[in-house]
Design a protein around this motif. Structure first.
Motif, PDB file in Angstrom:
ATOM      1  N   ASP A  66       0.848  -1.188   0.000  1.00 44.92           N
ATOM      2  CA  ASP A  66       0.000   0.000   0.000  1.00 44.92           C
ATOM      3  C   ASP A  66       0.887   1.243   0.000  1.00 44.92           C
ATOM      4  O   ASP A  66       2.028   1.191   0.473  1.00 44.92           O
ATOM      5  N   PRO A  67       0.387   2.372  -0.521  1.00 48.46           N
ATOM      6  CA  PRO A  67       1.212   3.589  -0.599  1.00 48.46           C
ATOM      7  C   PRO A  67       1.791   3.981   0.755  1.00 48.46           C
ATOM      8  O   PRO A  67       1.088   4.009   1.770  1.00 48.46           O
ATOM      9  N   GLY A  68       3.079   4.244   0.781  1.00 46.27           N
ATOM     10  CA  GLY A  68       3.742   4.685   1.999  1.00 46.27           C
ATOM     11  C   GLY A  68       3.965   3.592   3.023  1.00 46.27           C
ATOM     12  O   GLY A  68       4.369   3.874   4.154  1.00 46.27           O
ATOM     13  N   LYS A  69       3.739   2.343   2.652  1.00 46.23           N
ATOM     14  CA  LYS A  69       3.911   1.222   3.595  1.00 46.23           C
ATOM     15  C   LYS A  69       4.918   0.215   3.054  1.00 46.23           C
ATOM     16  O   LYS A  69       5.274   0.232   1.868  1.00 46.23           O
ATOM     17  N   GLY A  70       5.355  -0.669   3.924  1.00 47.12           N
ATOM     18  CA  GLY A  70       6.196  -1.760   3.473  1.00 47.12           C
ATOM     19  C   GLY A  70       5.353  -2.874   2.873  1.00 47.12           C
ATOM     20  O   GLY A  70       4.155  -2.977   3.151  1.00 47.12           O
ATOM     21  N   PRO A  71       5.935  -3.720   2.044  1.00 49.37           N
ATOM     22  CA  PRO A  71       5.193  -4.830   1.445  1.00 49.37           C
ATOM     23  C   PRO A  71       4.670  -5.804   2.502  1.00 49.37           C
ATOM     24  O   PRO A  71       5.288  -5.998   3.547  1.00 49.37           O
ATOM     25  N   GLU A  72       3.540  -6.418   2.176  1.00 51.11           N
ATOM     26  CA  GLU A  72       2.910  -7.395   3.062  1.00 51.11           C
ATOM     27  C   GLU A  72       2.809  -8.716   2.320  1.00 51.11           C
ATOM     28  O   GLU A  72       2.303  -8.779   1.198  1.00 51.11           O
ATOM     29  N   PHE A  73       3.262  -9.774   2.960  1.00 57.42           N
ATOM     30  CA  PHE A  73       3.310 -11.088   2.337  1.00 57.42           C
ATOM     31  C   PHE A  73       1.922 -11.617   2.022  1.00 57.42           C
ATOM     32  O   PHE A  73       0.995 -11.500   2.832  1.00 57.42           O
ATOM     33  N   LEU A  74       1.773 -12.214   0.806  1.00 59.73           N
ATOM     34  CA  LEU A  74       0.513 -12.848   0.409  1.00 59.73           C
ATOM     35  C   LEU A  74       0.667 -14.360   0.249  1.00 59.73           C
ATOM     36  O   LEU A  74      -0.028 -15.127   0.904  1.00 59.73           O
ATOM     37  N   PHE A  75       1.549 -14.799  -0.677  1.00 57.56           N
ATOM     38  CA  PHE A  75       1.647 -16.206  -1.034  1.00 57.56           C
ATOM     39  C   PHE A  75       3.087 -16.632  -1.283  1.00 57.56           C
ATOM     40  O   PHE A  75       3.902 -15.825  -1.698  1.00 57.56           O
ATOM     41  N   THR A  76       3.310 -17.937  -1.092  1.00 54.76           N
ATOM     42  CA  THR A  76       4.520 -18.593  -1.560  1.00 54.76           C
ATOM     43  C   THR A  76       4.127 -19.744  -2.467  1.00 54.76           C
ATOM     44  O   THR A  76       3.225 -20.530  -2.134  1.00 54.76           O
ATOM     45  N   LEU A  77       4.797 -19.869  -3.611  1.00 48.69           N
ATOM     46  CA  LEU A  77       4.594 -20.992  -4.530  1.00 48.69           C
ATOM     47  C   LEU A  77       5.953 -21.632  -4.779  1.00 48.69           C
ATOM     48  O   LEU A  77       6.935 -20.932  -5.017  1.00 48.69           O
ATOM     49  N   TYR A  78       5.992 -22.969  -4.744  1.00 50.06           N
ATOM     50  CA  TYR A  78       7.285 -23.630  -4.863  1.00 50.06           C
ATOM     51  C   TYR A  78       7.474 -24.417  -6.154  1.00 50.06           C
ATOM     52  O   TYR A  78       8.603 -24.562  -6.614  1.00 50.06           O
ATOM     53  N   SER A  79       6.386 -24.957  -6.711  1.00 51.82           N
ATOM     54  CA  SER A  79       6.568 -25.817  -7.868  1.00 51.82           C
ATOM     55  C   SER A  79       5.471 -25.575  -8.902  1.00 51.82           C
ATOM     56  O   SER A  79       4.352 -25.153  -8.567  1.00 51.82           O
ATOM     57  N   ALA A  80       5.811 -25.843 -10.157  1.00 56.21           N
ATOM     58  CA  ALA A  80       4.869 -25.642 -11.256  1.00 56.21           C
ATOM     59  C   ALA A  80       3.593 -26.432 -11.003  1.00 56.21           C
ATOM     60  O   ALA A  80       3.639 -27.592 -10.574  1.00 56.21           O
ATOM     61  N   GLY A  81       2.466 -25.785 -11.254  1.00 56.61           N
ATOM     62  CA  GLY A  81       1.185 -26.408 -11.025  1.00 56.61           C
ATOM     63  C   GLY A  81       0.570 -26.072  -9.677  1.00 56.61           C
ATOM     64  O   GLY A  81      -0.616 -26.314  -9.441  1.00 56.61           O
ATOM     65  N   GLU A  82       1.360 -25.501  -8.811  1.00 49.96           N
ATOM     66  CA  GLU A  82       0.861 -25.170  -7.475  1.00 49.96           C
ATOM     67  C   GLU A  82      -0.051 -23.944  -7.542  1.00 49.96           C
ATOM     68  O   GLU A  82       0.171 -23.031  -8.339  1.00 49.96           O
ATOM     69  N   GLU A  83      -1.071 -23.921  -6.691  1.00 54.05           N
ATOM     70  CA  GLU A  83      -2.005 -22.808  -6.600  1.00 54.05           C
ATOM     71  C   GLU A  83      -2.228 -22.464  -5.132  1.00 54.05           C
ATOM     72  O   GLU A  83      -2.255 -23.358  -4.280  1.00 54.05           O
ATOM     73  N   LYS A  84      -2.409 -21.185  -4.840  1.00 49.05           N
ATOM     74  CA  LYS A  84      -2.742 -20.732  -3.490  1.00 49.05           C
ATOM     75  C   LYS A  84      -3.865 -19.703  -3.612  1.00 49.05           C
ATOM     76  O   LYS A  84      -3.891 -18.911  -4.562  1.00 49.05           O
ATOM     77  N   GLU A  85      -4.767 -19.711  -2.642  1.00 56.96           N
ATOM     78  CA  GLU A  85      -5.896 -18.775  -2.666  1.00 56.96           C
ATOM     79  C   GLU A  85      -6.026 -18.045  -1.351  1.00 56.96           C
ATOM     80  O   GLU A  85      -5.730 -18.587  -0.279  1.00 56.96           O
ATOM     81  N   LYS A  86      -6.477 -16.798  -1.452  1.00 61.10           N
ATOM     82  CA  LYS A  86      -6.769 -16.011  -0.264  1.00 61.10           C
ATOM     83  C   LYS A  86      -7.819 -14.983  -0.646  1.00 61.10           C
ATOM     84  O   LYS A  86      -7.548 -14.072  -1.434  1.00 61.10           O
ATOM     85  N   GLU A  87      -9.001 -15.178  -0.128  1.00 57.80           N
ATOM     86  CA  GLU A  87     -10.138 -14.295  -0.422  1.00 57.80           C
ATOM     87  C   GLU A  87     -10.325 -14.192  -1.933  1.00 57.80           C
ATOM     88  O   GLU A  87     -10.579 -15.186  -2.601  1.00 57.80           O
ATOM     89  N   ARG A  88     -10.179 -13.010  -2.513  1.00 55.62           N
ATOM     90  CA  ARG A  88     -10.425 -12.825  -3.942  1.00 55.62           C
ATOM     91  C   ARG A  88      -9.179 -13.059  -4.803  1.00 55.62           C
ATOM     92  O   ARG A  88      -9.223 -12.887  -6.023  1.00 55.62           O
ATOM     93  N   LEU A  89      -8.105 -13.461  -4.193  1.00 55.52           N
ATOM     94  CA  LEU A  89      -6.840 -13.636  -4.893  1.00 55.52           C
ATOM     95  C   LEU A  89      -6.494 -15.109  -5.037  1.00 55.52           C
ATOM     96  O   LEU A  89      -6.664 -15.888  -4.093  1.00 55.52           O
ATOM     97  N   LYS A  90      -5.987 -15.461  -6.224  1.00 49.65           N
ATOM     98  CA  LYS A  90      -5.464 -16.806  -6.438  1.00 49.65           C
ATOM     99  C   LYS A  90      -4.179 -16.697  -7.232  1.00 49.65           C
ATOM    100  O   LYS A  90      -4.144 -16.056  -8.286  1.00 49.65           O
ATOM    101  N   ALA A  91      -3.123 -17.334  -6.714  1.00 50.46           N
ATOM    102  CA  ALA A  91      -1.824 -17.306  -7.374  1.00 50.46           C
ATOM    103  C   ALA A  91      -1.539 -18.682  -7.956  1.00 50.46           C
ATOM    104  O   ALA A  91      -1.796 -19.703  -7.316  1.00 50.46           O
ATOM    105  N   THR A  92      -1.002 -18.688  -9.184  1.00 54.15           N
ATOM    106  CA  THR A  92      -0.642 -19.931  -9.857  1.00 54.15           C
ATOM    107  C   THR A  92       0.793 -19.823 -10.374  1.00 54.15           C
ATOM    108  O   THR A  92       1.314 -18.717 -10.565  1.00 54.15           O
ATOM    109  N   LEU A  93       1.413 -20.975 -10.583  1.00 53.30           N
ATOM    110  CA  LEU A  93       2.813 -20.993 -10.997  1.00 53.30           C
ATOM    111  C   LEU A  93       3.024 -22.003 -12.122  1.00 53.30           C
ATOM    112  O   LEU A  93       2.536 -23.136 -12.055  1.00 53.30           O
TER     113      LEU A  93
END
Lengths: 111, 113
Positions: free
Chosen positions: A39-66
């Motif tokens: 967010d503006p004027g703030k430090g980054p905040e961690f969301l997800f870690t992905l380690y291998s192809a095909g992995e997916e992580k979800e949090k509320e309205r966000l989904k990360a894929t690799l």
């Protein structure tokens, strides 16, 4: 050279309009790919870690894929409070080394 | 909620002054980092530490120095500030294990006139 490239640089969405952010990387021996929110004027905040192809992580309205060369952050039905800069980072093989960050995608969601 | 604190949040200072940016964490993390971030640009690692009495330079060349005398404290010092040092400085710490999760402070925005 190890590199992280994010696209687009900026994205404007209407509330409820789903979309995806892209992170492509070139690094030998990836040990993890990470998404952060800043967010503006703030430090980054961690969301997800992905380690291998095909992995997916979800949090509320966000989904990360690799895959082997890129990651996507999917935002489903975004709200104005999702407006922020989303940073992608990768970790190199050597244990304990810091993360390499991309420039980020600045997301603006209007109501 | 992360317990990592940076002071000052904002600093405007004249050329040639010596400054120290403070960073403290209460989580007992051994690994700590300093990143530099300019508007619209990526975070660049300038210093890191794996524990007490351990300090290393990062990928981005920097005229700053750091020290790690106590686990919880990782200050960054500029002996003689210049306008080119104007930037946002972010401190982070990381727990043991390999999660890659960094806890960031809110940053110190430095302006050198």
């Amino acid at each position: 050279e190890d590199q992280v490239t994010q696209s687009p640089e900026a994205l404007r969405l209407q509330e409820g309009e789903s979309s995806s952010l892209n992170c492509s990387y070139t690094v030998s021996g990836l040990r993890g790919l990470f998404w952060y929110r800043q967010d503006p004027g703030k430090g980054p905040e961690f969301l997800f870690t992905l380690y291998s192809a095909g992995e997916e992580k979800e949090k509320e309205r966000l989904k990360a894929t690799l895959t082997k060369k890129e990651s996507f952050l999917h935002i489903t039905a975004p709200k104005p409070e999702d407006s922020a800069t989303y940073l992608c980072a990768v970790q190199k093989p050597q244990a304990g080394t810091a993360l390499i960050f991309g420039k980020g995608t600045t997301l603006s969601v209007s109501s | 909620e992360a317990d990592i604190y940076q002071t000052p949040r904002y600093l405007v200072i004249g050329t040639g002054k010596k400054i120290t940016l403070e960073c403290s964490q209460t989580m007992g993390h051994d690994k700590m980092y300093w990143y530099q971030q300019d508007p619209g640009m990526e975070l660049h690692l300038i210093h890191y530490s794996y524990g007490v009495n351990s300090t290393e330079k990062g990928d981005l060349s920097s005229e700053s120095t750091v020290s790690r005398i106590r686990t919880e404290h990782f200050p960054l010092t500029l002996e003689s500030a210049r306008p080119s040092h104007t930037s946002q400085y972010l401190c982070a710490s990381r727990p043991e294990g390999n999660t890659g999760e960094l806890f960031f402070g809110e940053g110190s925005r430095l302006t050198v006139l």
